[in-house]
Design a protein around this motif. Structure first.
Motif, PDB file in Angstrom:
ATOM      1  N   LEU A  10       0.438  -1.783   0.086  1.00 28.89           N
ATOM      2  CA  LEU A  10      -0.471  -0.090   0.352  1.00 28.89           C
ATOM      3  C   LEU A  10       0.715   1.162  -0.127  1.00 28.89           C
ATOM      4  O   LEU A  10       1.939   1.547   0.626  1.00 28.89           O
ATOM      5  CB  LEU A  10      -0.919  -0.348   1.406  1.00 28.89           C
ATOM      6  N   THR A  62      -5.794   6.016  -1.848  1.00 27.54           N
ATOM      7  CA  THR A  62      -4.372   5.365  -1.207  1.00 27.54           C
ATOM      8  C   THR A  62      -4.504   4.009  -2.505  1.00 27.54           C
ATOM      9  O   THR A  62      -5.764   3.743  -2.399  1.00 27.54           O
ATOM     10  CB  THR A  62      -4.584   4.762  -0.259  1.00 27.54           C
ATOM     11  N   ALA A 102      -6.956  -0.026   5.498  1.00 28.97           N
ATOM     12  CA  ALA A 102      -5.546   1.064   5.809  1.00 28.97           C
ATOM     13  C   ALA A 102      -6.399   2.296   5.450  1.00 28.97           C
ATOM     14  O   ALA A 102      -6.763   3.108   6.825  1.00 28.97           O
ATOM     15  CB  ALA A 102      -5.018   1.416   4.503  1.00 28.97           C
TER      16      ALA A 102
END
Length: 161
Positions: A10, A62, A102
């Motif tokens: 990520l 992201t 995330a």
């Protein structure tokens, strides 16, 4: 769909990712929404609008990469997990779970005690995914999509107690 669990990295989105983000977003949006949303929203969201919106949203995006390829992305706006999309080649590989985790971390880091997201009723695959990851369906509401277009949706929340 990729077999097994992918090795996912990520990172914050970059301007160079915009074309790929827009492609993944549009394809996934069509899969999840066509037949499940008002026709007015389809008219308000031509293919090129995803290019513009992806470019505007780089700061709150992201991306997940598998190898050198962008495999998916998530956008967070305040306490809302606004978009979660994975390329067709990487669905079922763990990419979405990594992106959702995330996003949850980002919402918490921004000081919120819960996150929310909207899912159209006919998107049963997404609804099952969120429920599997601890999100609760708070019921139907009218989501005002850019356009503006009123879209019936389920409001999902996840508390961070």
């Amino acid at each position: 769909m990729t077999e097994g669990v992918a090795v996912v990295q990520l990172r914050p989105a970059r301007p160079a990712d915009v074309v790929t983000i827009a492609q993944i977003w549009y394809a996934g949006w069509c899969d999840a929404h066509l037949g499940n949303i008002p026709d007015e929203l389809i008219t308000a969201r031509p293919r090129e609008s995803f290019d513009t919106r992806a470019a505007q949203r780089v700061p709150d995006t992201t991306v997940a990469t598998v190898g050198d390829a962008v495999a998916g992305f998530v956008m967070v706006h305040g306490d809302e997990v606004d978009q979660v999309y994975v390329s067709g080649d990487h669905r079922g590989s763990g990419v979405a779970a990594s992106l959702l985790a995330a996003a949850e971390s980002r919402v918490r880091a921004n000081g919120h005690r819960q996150a929310w997201l909207a899912v159209v009723p006919g998107n049963t695959r997404a609804r099952k995914f969120y429920e599997k990851h601890g999100w609760s369906d708070e019921g139907l509401f009218v989501h005002e999509a850019p356009g503006p277009v009123d879209v019936p949706a389920h409001r999902y929340i996840k508390r961070f107690d």
